[in-house]
Design a protein around this motif. Structure first.
Motif, PDB file in Angstrom:
ATOM      1  N   ILE A   6       1.008  -0.875   0.349  1.00 28.58           N
ATOM      2  CA  ILE A   6      -0.088  -0.185  -0.061  1.00 28.58           C
ATOM      3  C   ILE A   6       0.504   0.907  -0.222  1.00 28.58           C
ATOM      4  CG2 ILE A   6      -1.748  -1.057   1.191  1.00 28.58           C
ATOM      5  CD1 ILE A   6      -0.805   0.097   3.886  1.00 28.58           C
ATOM      6  N   ALA A   7       0.301   2.477  -0.490  1.00 27.05           N
ATOM      7  CA  ALA A   7       0.770   3.510  -0.217  1.00 27.05           C
ATOM      8  C   ALA A   7       0.074   4.306   0.814  1.00 27.05           C
ATOM      9  CB  ALA A   7       1.457   4.361  -2.004  1.00 27.05           C
ATOM     10  N   ILE A   8       0.751   5.299   1.393  1.00 25.35           N
ATOM     11  CA  ILE A   8       0.186   6.358   2.330  1.00 25.35           C
ATOM     12  C   ILE A   8       0.999   7.288   2.137  1.00 25.35           C
ATOM     13  CG2 ILE A   8       0.254   6.715   4.558  1.00 25.35           C
ATOM     14  CD1 ILE A   8       0.175   3.991   5.690  1.00 25.35           C
ATOM     15  N   ASP A   9       0.439   8.806   1.593  1.00 24.88           N
ATOM     16  CA  ASP A   9       1.722  10.138   1.626  1.00 24.88           C
ATOM     17  C   ASP A   9      -0.298  10.692   1.411  1.00 24.88           C
ATOM     18  OD1 ASP A   9       2.710  12.323   0.283  1.00 24.88           O
ATOM     19  OD2 ASP A   9       3.541  10.739  -0.303  1.00 24.88           O
ATOM     20  N   ASP A  10       0.313  12.235   1.933  1.00 26.03           N
ATOM     21  CA  ASP A  10      -1.020  12.884   2.203  1.00 26.03           C
ATOM     22  C   ASP A  10      -1.333  14.405   1.167  1.00 26.03           C
ATOM     23  OD1 ASP A  10       1.343  16.016   2.904  1.00 26.03           O
ATOM     24  OD2 ASP A  10       2.028  14.356   3.095  1.00 26.03           O
ATOM     25  N   GLU A  11       0.011  13.802  -0.176  1.00 23.49           N
ATOM     26  CA  GLU A  11      -0.072  14.660  -2.002  1.00 23.49           C
ATOM     27  C   GLU A  11      -1.390  13.344  -2.511  1.00 23.49           C
ATOM     28  OE1 GLU A  11       3.788  15.710  -2.387  1.00 23.49           O
ATOM     29  OE2 GLU A  11       3.570  17.172  -0.469  1.00 23.49           O
ATOM     30  N   ALA A  32      -4.271  -0.356  -2.406  1.00 27.59           N
ATOM     31  CA  ALA A  32      -4.866   0.537  -1.946  1.00 27.59           C
ATOM     32  C   ALA A  32      -3.306   1.632  -1.703  1.00 27.59           C
ATOM     33  CB  ALA A  32      -5.090   0.547  -0.678  1.00 27.59           C
ATOM     34  N   THR A  33      -4.147   2.664  -1.683  1.00 28.63           N
ATOM     35  CA  THR A  33      -3.598   4.097  -1.781  1.00 28.63           C
ATOM     36  C   THR A  33      -4.278   5.074  -0.495  1.00 28.63           C
ATOM     37  OG1 THR A  33      -4.281   5.557  -3.632  1.00 28.63           O
ATOM     38  CG2 THR A  33      -2.285   4.044  -3.940  1.00 28.63           C
ATOM     39  N   PHE A  34      -3.699   6.091   0.283  1.00 31.62           N
ATOM     40  CA  PHE A  34      -4.205   6.563   0.910  1.00 31.62           C
ATOM     41  C   PHE A  34      -3.794   8.107   1.543  1.00 31.62           C
ATOM     42  CE2 PHE A  34      -4.747   1.742   2.699  1.00 31.62           C
ATOM     43  CZ  PHE A  34      -5.808   1.630   2.713  1.00 31.62           C
ATOM     44  N   THR A  35      -4.165   8.711   1.484  1.00 29.43           N
ATOM     45  CA  THR A  35      -4.002  10.288   1.710  1.00 29.43           C
ATOM     46  C   THR A  35      -4.035  10.203   3.267  1.00 29.43           C
ATOM     47  OG1 THR A  35      -6.490  11.559   1.373  1.00 29.43           O
ATOM     48  CG2 THR A  35      -4.511  11.281  -0.760  1.00 29.43           C
ATOM     49  N   ASP A  36      -4.721  10.016   4.026  1.00 29.65           N
ATOM     50  CA  ASP A  36      -4.837   9.986   5.244  1.00 29.65           C
ATOM     51  C   ASP A  36      -4.081   8.697   6.046  1.00 29.65           C
ATOM     52  OD1 ASP A  36      -6.238   9.863   8.347  1.00 29.65           O
ATOM     53  OD2 ASP A  36      -7.630  10.529   7.266  1.00 29.65           O
ATOM     54  N   ALA A  37      -3.097   8.914   6.576  1.00 25.88           N
ATOM     55  CA  ALA A  37      -2.692   7.925   7.872  1.00 25.88           C
ATOM     56  C   ALA A  37      -2.985   6.995   8.741  1.00 25.88           C
ATOM     57  CB  ALA A  37      -0.583   8.320   8.321  1.00 25.88           C
ATOM     58  N   PHE A  38      -3.587   7.897   8.942  1.00 28.03           N
ATOM     59  CA  PHE A  38      -4.827   6.815  10.264  1.00 28.03           C
ATOM     60  C   PHE A  38      -5.757   5.904   9.742  1.00 28.03           C
ATOM     61  CE2 PHE A  38      -4.039  10.887  12.411  1.00 28.03           C
ATOM     62  CZ  PHE A  38      -3.038  10.552  13.394  1.00 28.03           C
ATOM     63  N   GLU A  39      -6.147   6.603   8.112  1.00 30.05           N
ATOM     64  CA  GLU A  39      -6.817   5.003   7.515  1.00 30.05           C
ATOM     65  C   GLU A  39      -6.604   3.854   7.711  1.00 30.05           C
ATOM     66  OE1 GLU A  39      -9.527   6.714   4.274  1.00 30.05           O
ATOM     67  OE2 GLU A  39      -9.957   8.478   5.166  1.00 30.05           O
ATOM     68  N   ALA A  40      -5.323   4.279   7.141  1.00 29.32           N
ATOM     69  CA  ALA A  40      -4.660   3.626   6.635  1.00 29.32           C
ATOM     70  C   ALA A  40      -4.030   2.393   7.335  1.00 29.32           C
ATOM     71  CB  ALA A  40      -3.218   3.355   6.202  1.00 29.32           C
ATOM     72  N   ILE A  41      -3.686   3.126   8.649  1.00 31.20           N
ATOM     73  CA  ILE A  41      -3.235   2.091  10.233  1.00 31.20           C
ATOM     74  C   ILE A  41      -4.985   1.246  10.432  1.00 31.20           C
ATOM     75  CG2 ILE A  41      -3.390   2.403  12.759  1.00 31.20           C
ATOM     76  CD1 ILE A  41      -2.093   4.874  12.298  1.00 31.20           C
ATOM     77  N   ALA A  42      -5.669   2.107  10.227  1.00 30.58           N
ATOM     78  CA  ALA A  42      -7.240   0.859  10.417  1.00 30.58           C
ATOM     79  C   ALA A  42      -6.946  -0.186   9.722  1.00 30.58           C
ATOM     80  CB  ALA A  42      -7.910   2.166  10.689  1.00 30.58           C
ATOM     81  N   TRP A  43      -6.949  -0.079   8.310  1.00 24.78           N
ATOM     82  CA  TRP A  43      -7.001  -0.512   7.324  1.00 24.78           C
ATOM     83  C   TRP A  43      -6.202  -1.607   7.246  1.00 24.78           C
ATOM     84  CZ3 TRP A  43      -3.920  -3.008   3.341  1.00 24.78           C
ATOM     85  CH2 TRP A  43      -4.597  -3.387   2.345  1.00 24.78           C
ATOM     86  N   LEU A  44      -4.791  -1.358   7.684  1.00 22.20           N
ATOM     87  CA  LEU A  44      -3.467  -2.497   8.103  1.00 22.20           C
ATOM     88  C   LEU A  44      -4.087  -3.581   9.745  1.00 22.20           C
ATOM     89  CD1 LEU A  44      -0.874  -0.373   7.223  1.00 22.20           C
ATOM     90  CD2 LEU A  44      -1.355  -2.140   6.726  1.00 22.20           C
ATOM     91  N   GLN A  45      -5.273  -3.153  10.220  1.00 18.27           N
ATOM     92  CA  GLN A  45      -5.849  -3.351  11.536  1.00 18.27           C
ATOM     93  C   GLN A  45      -6.318  -5.226  10.891  1.00 18.27           C
ATOM     94  OE1 GLN A  45      -5.007  -3.060  14.796  1.00 18.27           O
ATOM     95  NE2 GLN A  45      -3.411  -0.681  13.481  1.00 18.27           N
ATOM     96  N   THR A  46      -6.623  -5.354   9.640  1.00 11.23           N
ATOM     97  CA  THR A  46      -7.485  -6.022   9.316  1.00 11.23           C
ATOM     98  C   THR A  46      -7.146  -6.516   8.244  1.00 11.23           C
ATOM     99  OG1 THR A  46      -8.980  -4.597   8.454  1.00 11.23           O
ATOM    100  CG2 THR A  46      -9.862  -5.451  10.897  1.00 11.23           C
TER     101      THR A  46
END
Length: 231
Positions: A6-11, A32-46
């Motif tokens: 996955i990729a996490i970046d606010d830009e 998946a890609t995420f601009t919101d790090a907290f959404e990514a963290i939640a996604w990685l829980q499952t």
């Protein structure tokens, strides 16, 4: 073998670049890609992935802190526009550090390093020696003993602590046999063992007393090695 990421970046533009590059890497599956790090963290829980492309400087939480709060830490490739974060990034055993803007070639190099690590973690065999043809014989070379390789006309000279071996092949052919996480090409005519580097200057590297020039085309690869060794 392939791996997921996955990729996490606010830009969003930065994520677009990663997506375009990832689509051209056959062994990489960008889930998946995420601009919101907290959404990514939640996604990685499952959900589980093998690798995270992770920006360091983001609002509210840094990429470094994202890694620290994950219960299961995948491989990490940091992506950022700020070179000052390199030491902190590699302190977390990051696979690589991509300084924006990065090319497809540099992205592919980082992905290849991740693939090698994924292969190791998956239990696949990584060679501790290779065989090279010297004249009419095939001679064993223990990789822990190999200091560097120098191109010499149509031949390669493999330099070990007590001897040199001459083999008739190209540098590209030999590099296919060498683990890329352990050996790096620093010049058109030179490849060095990363763990044998004793000194790094702006235009040269020292390996066990041998001074080896850095080619202009390989400065980016050397910069990545410098970041790995800075600690």
């Amino acid at each position: 073998m392939s791996f997921t990421a996955i990729a996490i970046d606010d830009e969003p533009q930065a994520l677009d670049v990663i997506g375009l590059h990832a689509a051209k890497v056959p062994f990489l599956d960008l889930k998946a890609t995420f601009t919101d790090a907290f959404e990514a963290i939640a996604w990685l829980q499952t959900n589980r992935v093998d690798l995270i492309f992770l920006d360091i400087k983001m609002p509210d939480i840094s990429g470094v802190d994202v890694v620290k709060c994950l219960p299961r830490t995948p491989m990490v490739i940091f992506t950022t526009a700020y070179s000052d974060y390199a030491v902190e990034g590699f302190d977390l055993d990051a696979i690589d550090y991509l300084l924006k803007p990065f090319s497809l070639a540099r992205f592919l190099k980082a992905c290849t390093k991740a693939l090698d690590m994924h292969t190791v973690r998956s239990g696949s065999n990584v060679p501790d020696s290779i065989f090279v043809k010297t004249g009419y014989e095939d001679e064993k070379v223990v990789l822990d003993e190999l200091l560097y390789v120098e191109a010499d006309g149509n031949y390669l000279s493999l330099v070990l602590p007590t001897r040199k071996l001459l083999t008739r092949q190209t540098m590209a052919e030999l590099l296919q046999q060498l683990p890329p996480e352990r050996f790096v090409r620093v010049h058109r005519s030179y490849c060095v063992a990363v763990n044998k580097i004793t000194k790094m200057a702006r235009q040269e590297i020292t390996v066990a007393g041998y001074v080896i020039p850095i080619g202009a085309s390989y400065e980016e690869a050397v910069a990545a090695i410098r970041m790995r060794l800075i600690l």
